[in-house]
Design a protein around this motif. Structure first.
Motif, PDB file in Angstrom:
ATOM      1  N   UNK B  80       0.825  -1.215   0.000  1.00  0.00           N
ATOM      2  CA  UNK B  80       0.000   0.000   0.000  1.00  0.00           C
ATOM      3  C   UNK B  80       0.852   1.255   0.000  1.00  0.00           C
ATOM      4  N   UNK B  81       1.884   1.212   0.839  1.00  0.00           N
ATOM      5  CA  UNK B  81       2.778   2.377   0.902  1.00  0.00           C
ATOM      6  C   UNK B  81       3.424   2.643  -0.456  1.00  0.00           C
ATOM      7  N   UNK B  82       3.821   1.521  -1.086  1.00  0.00           N
ATOM      8  CA  UNK B  82       4.482   1.674  -2.383  1.00  0.00           C
ATOM      9  C   UNK B  82       3.562   2.351  -3.391  1.00  0.00           C
ATOM     10  N   UNK B  83       2.329   1.839  -3.484  1.00  0.00           N
ATOM     11  CA  UNK B  83       1.452   2.448  -4.483  1.00  0.00           C
ATOM     12  C   UNK B  83       1.097   3.868  -4.092  1.00  0.00           C
ATOM     13  N   UNK B  84       1.029   4.123  -2.784  1.00  0.00           N
ATOM     14  CA  UNK B  84       0.750   5.499  -2.354  1.00  0.00           C
ATOM     15  C   UNK B  84       1.883   6.425  -2.779  1.00  0.00           C
ATOM     16  N   UNK B  85       3.133   5.936  -2.573  1.00  0.00           N
ATOM     17  CA  UNK B  85       4.287   6.747  -2.979  1.00  0.00           C
ATOM     18  C   UNK B  85       4.291   6.979  -4.483  1.00  0.00           C
ATOM     19  N   UNK B  86       4.028   5.883  -5.209  1.00  0.00           N
ATOM     20  CA  UNK B  86       4.105   5.979  -6.670  1.00  0.00           C
ATOM     21  C   UNK B  86       3.068   6.929  -7.236  1.00  0.00           C
ATOM     22  N   UNK B  87       1.930   7.035  -6.531  1.00  0.00           N
ATOM     23  CA  UNK B  87       0.890   7.905  -7.072  1.00  0.00           C
ATOM     24  C   UNK B  87       0.981   9.339  -6.538  1.00  0.00           C
ATOM     25  N   UNK B  88       1.874   9.573  -5.577  1.00  0.00           N
ATOM     26  CA  UNK B  88       2.029  10.951  -5.102  1.00  0.00           C
ATOM     27  C   UNK B  88       2.601  11.804  -6.232  1.00  0.00           C
ATOM     28  N   UNK B  89       2.006  12.982  -6.410  1.00  0.00           N
ATOM     29  CA  UNK B  89       2.475  13.813  -7.528  1.00  0.00           C
ATOM     30  C   UNK B  89       3.875  14.336  -7.231  1.00  0.00           C
ATOM     31  N   UNK B  90       4.705  14.415  -8.270  1.00  0.00           N
ATOM     32  CA  UNK B  90       6.072  14.913  -8.102  1.00  0.00           C
ATOM     33  C   UNK B  90       7.078  13.809  -7.862  1.00  0.00           C
ATOM     34  N   UNK B  91       6.602  12.574  -7.705  1.00  0.00           N
ATOM     35  CA  UNK B  91       7.522  11.467  -7.474  1.00  0.00           C
ATOM     36  C   UNK B  91       7.987  10.914  -8.810  1.00  0.00           C
ATOM     37  N   UNK B  92       9.286  10.793  -8.968  1.00  0.00           N
ATOM     38  CA  UNK B  92       9.815  10.326 -10.246  1.00  0.00           C
ATOM     39  C   UNK B  92       9.930   8.815 -10.255  1.00  0.00           C
ATOM     40  N   UNK B  93      10.508   8.279  -9.168  1.00  0.00           N
ATOM     41  CA  UNK B  93      10.637   6.824  -9.119  1.00  0.00           C
ATOM     42  C   UNK B  93      10.670   6.346  -7.676  1.00  0.00           C
ATOM     43  N   UNK B  94      10.255   5.116  -7.492  1.00  0.00           N
ATOM     44  CA  UNK B  94      10.304   4.522  -6.158  1.00  0.00           C
ATOM     45  C   UNK B  94      11.012   3.185  -6.276  1.00  0.00           C
ATOM     46  N   UNK B  95      12.074   3.026  -5.481  1.00  0.00           N
ATOM     47  CA  UNK B  95      12.790   1.748  -5.506  1.00  0.00           C
ATOM     48  C   UNK B  95      12.667   1.123  -4.121  1.00  0.00           C
ATOM     49  N   UNK B  96      12.292  -0.140  -4.118  1.00  0.00           N
ATOM     50  CA  UNK B  96      12.194  -0.835  -2.838  1.00  0.00           C
ATOM     51  C   UNK B  96      13.482  -1.571  -2.591  1.00  0.00           C
ATOM     52  N   UNK B  97      14.036  -1.366  -1.415  1.00  0.00           N
ATOM     53  CA  UNK B  97      15.289  -2.022  -1.086  1.00  0.00           C
ATOM     54  C   UNK B  97      15.046  -2.792   0.206  1.00  0.00           C
ATOM     55  N   UNK B  98      15.073  -4.121   0.119  1.00  0.00           N
ATOM     56  CA  UNK B  98      14.782  -4.874   1.342  1.00  0.00           C
ATOM     57  C   UNK B  98      16.023  -4.994   2.216  1.00  0.00           C
ATOM     58  N   UNK B  99      15.825  -5.609   3.361  1.00  0.00           N
ATOM     59  CA  UNK B  99      16.870  -5.678   4.382  1.00  0.00           C
ATOM     60  C   UNK B  99      18.198  -6.221   3.842  1.00  0.00           C
ATOM     61  N   UNK B 100      18.126  -7.321   3.027  1.00  0.00           N
ATOM     62  CA  UNK B 100      19.366  -7.934   2.534  1.00  0.00           C
ATOM     63  C   UNK B 100      20.124  -6.978   1.614  1.00  0.00           C
ATOM     64  N   UNK B 101      19.361  -6.377   0.697  1.00  0.00           N
ATOM     65  CA  UNK B 101      20.012  -5.446  -0.229  1.00  0.00           C
ATOM     66  C   UNK B 101      20.607  -4.260   0.516  1.00  0.00           C
ATOM     67  N   UNK B 102      19.864  -3.829   1.499  1.00  0.00           N
ATOM     68  CA  UNK B 102      20.323  -2.701   2.315  1.00  0.00           C
ATOM     69  C   UNK B 102      21.628  -3.037   3.020  1.00  0.00           C
ATOM     70  N   UNK B 103      21.677  -4.276   3.515  1.00  0.00           N
ATOM     71  CA  UNK B 103      22.876  -4.719   4.215  1.00  0.00           C
ATOM     72  C   UNK B 103      24.069  -4.772   3.267  1.00  0.00           C
ATOM     73  N   UNK B 104      23.813  -5.269   2.031  1.00  0.00           N
ATOM     74  CA  UNK B 104      24.877  -5.305   1.023  1.00  0.00           C
ATOM     75  C   UNK B 104      25.443  -3.905   0.791  1.00  0.00           C
TER      76      UNK B 104
END
Lengths: 229, 300
Positions: B80-104
């Motif tokens: 839900x948060x993702x789609x909310x972010x994606x539909x907010x005006x002025x947002x160019x892109x949204x990338x989801x980075x999960x815990x493992x990727x973040x750790x890398x």
């Protein structure tokens, strides 16, 4: 050559005018003594001709310059046609005799080759040939005044103003300087000399204009100093 | 106009008041140096904003609960948060980075400090939405809209860090420029004073020049050139000071930050590019001061 019409000059510092309704005319080639006690207005007279001052009233003409009315930009042109000699010589102590004379031409932008030619000529005229490379302090008072006269005359002015030129000189040397001024006068240059020197005025028998308290009280064609005293 | 004459007058004039001349040159140099430092900071701030603004992101950090259980962001509240972010005006892109990727990524950033990496556990790193905005300066909207929402731990705006940094630099710049103005005022007074002194010591020459009918230009030009020459020497000195400042102070103090790309680096070319500006300003000011002084105070 020089004409004053109803000229008055009042300085802010004094209630009495330095010159009071003075009218006088001096022709081309004349030799005129301007005499009078200190504070009689002689210096103011000379300063008006050079446009060091402007008159409070009246008109001043030198050659075809309307001196009182002319714009500041033209003042150098006026001064280039007037030569000046003073009691204290006013030489540049760090320059040689020839350099002192050349300076007057350099600063009005005369070309180098003209300067090289006319400076020795004028030094010869005033009797200083052979002393071109001396410094002023190596010369006697009379010789220094000759340098000053050479500097005043090198640009062949129409008018030569001399303010007490013999004031610092002994009588014999003064006579020599007067002979030199006469010689310059004979070339057609109008000479106006302010002086206190009785013997010179009396021996030369030239036109005498006497000032007292800013007024002309005497104008004799062949005058002496001491009349009426 | 005889240039050799004017030139020799200038040299004599500068030599005769050598102490005043040195004071004049030094104050001019210091004033211009400070002005130059101010300009360098302007340059640096501008460049920093250019460099970073386009890369700035808003990070929406998710709670550890979401981070632990929702690797691919398929469940609520993450999706839900993702789609909310994606539909907010002025947002160019949204990338989801999960815990493992973040750790890398964390490991990569702190490669140089293995002890730090050893200490950190993946569990400490939250999953994150990395949000890129069309206009990074409008990050407030995201921060306000998403702070406190279910599943959101906090919202970080990188722009704030940058703006704090550039605020600091802007403050330094204003301080330095204010000093430069004060110094310039002192330089101005010194130039004016030196010219008056110079005209006074040469009053005999000047009087003779007036009497024989030298034009105003001829009489004044040596004094003007004197001021301008001092101005030029001052400007050259200022450029030298700037180069020294850059090589021995800036590079030493901020060198690490330059290398880490936190500050946009300045190079000697920047200092060199500034020099015509400093020279121009110096010549203009000294000539103007000289001209006004001669008009007002010196009867020529």
């Amino acid at each position: 050559m020089i004409r004053l019409e109803h000229v008055s000059k009042v300085y802010k510092t004094s209630p009495r005018p330095a010159l009071d309704n003075v009218s006088v005319e001096m022709g081309k080639g004349e030799f005129v003594f301007l005499i009078g006690p200190s504070g009689s207005g002689k210096s103011t007279f000379l300063r008006l001709l050079l446009r060091e001052e402007v008159p409070s009233k009246g008109r001043v003409y030198v050659s075809n310059f309307d001196v009182a009315k002319m714009s500041r930009r033209r003042v150098p042109r006026l001064r280039q046609s007037i030569g000046c000699v003073f009691q204290d010589f006013r030489l540049l102590t760090n320059k040689t005799v020839a350099e002192n004379v050349a300076f007057a031409l350099e600063v009005i932008g005369k070309p180098r080759n003209t300067i090289v030619k006319v400076v020795p000529e004028v030094l010869q005229l005033v009797g200083l040939d052979g002393k071109a490379d001396r410094m002023p302090h190596e010369l006697s008072g009379g010789e220094q005044q000759r340098v000053a006269i050479a500097r005043a005359f090198v640009n062949r002015p129409l008018v030569l103003l001399a303010d007490e030129p013999t004031g610092n000189l002994d009588p014999d040397t003064s006579q020599d300087i007067m002979l030199l001024l006469e010689r310059i006068n004979r070339t057609g240059t109008t000479v106006l000399m302010a002086t206190h020197d009785h013997s010179i005025v009396d021996s030369m028998r030239r036109r005498v204009v006497e000032l007292d308290q800013g007024r002309i009280i005497r104008d004799d064609a062949r005058g002496v100093y001491g009349v009426g005293r | 106009m005889r240039t050799s004459f004017v030139f020799s007058e200038v040299v004599t004039g500068l030599r005769r008041n050598v102490t005043m001349t040195i004071a004049m040159i030094l104050t001019t140099a210091i004033s211009l140096f400070l002005f130059g430092v101010g300009l360098l900071i302007v340059l640096m701030v501008g460049r920093m904003q250019d460099d970073y603004l386009s890369q700035l992101e808003v990070s929406v950090l998710l709670t550890s609960e979401v981070s632990a259980n929702d690797k691919d962001c398929t469940q609520q509240p993450c999706a839900g948060l993702r789609s909310a972010l994606e539909t907010t005006s002025g947002v160019e892109s949204v990338v989801y980075e999960n815990r493992e990727k973040g750790y890398e990524r964390f490991k990569k950033i702190f490669e140089a400090q293995p002890e730090l990496v050893k200490l950190a556990r993946p569990e400490a790193i939250p999953s994150t939405f990395r949000v890129k905005l069309e206009d990074p300066e409008r990050a407030d909207v995201i921060v306000q809209a998403f702070t406190g929402k279910a599943g959101v731990k906090s919202v970080n705006d990188q722009g704030q860090v940058l703006s704090r940094l550039s605020d600091f630099l802007t403050g330094v710049r204003d301080g330095v420029l204010a000093l430069a103005v004060l110094q310039a005022f002192a330089a101005l007074l010194l130039i004016s004073n030196t010219i008056q002194l110079s005209a006074y010591t040469r009053r005999t020459e000047v009087n003779i020049m007036r009497l024989v009918g030298a034009t105003r230009w001829y009489t004044q030009l040596p004094f003007l050139i004197e001021a301008v020459v001092a101005g030029i020497i001052g400007a050259v000195g200022a450029v030298g000071l700037l180069a020294v400042f850059k090589l021995f102070l800036l590079d030493r103090v901020l060198g690490d930050l330059f290398r880490a790309n936190i500050f946009s680096p300045l190079n000697l070319l920047d200092v060199l590019l500034l020099s015509p500006v400093l020279l121009g300003v110096s010549v203009l000011i000294s000539a103007l001061t000289g001209y006004v002084t001669l008009r007002l105070y010196v009867r020529l």
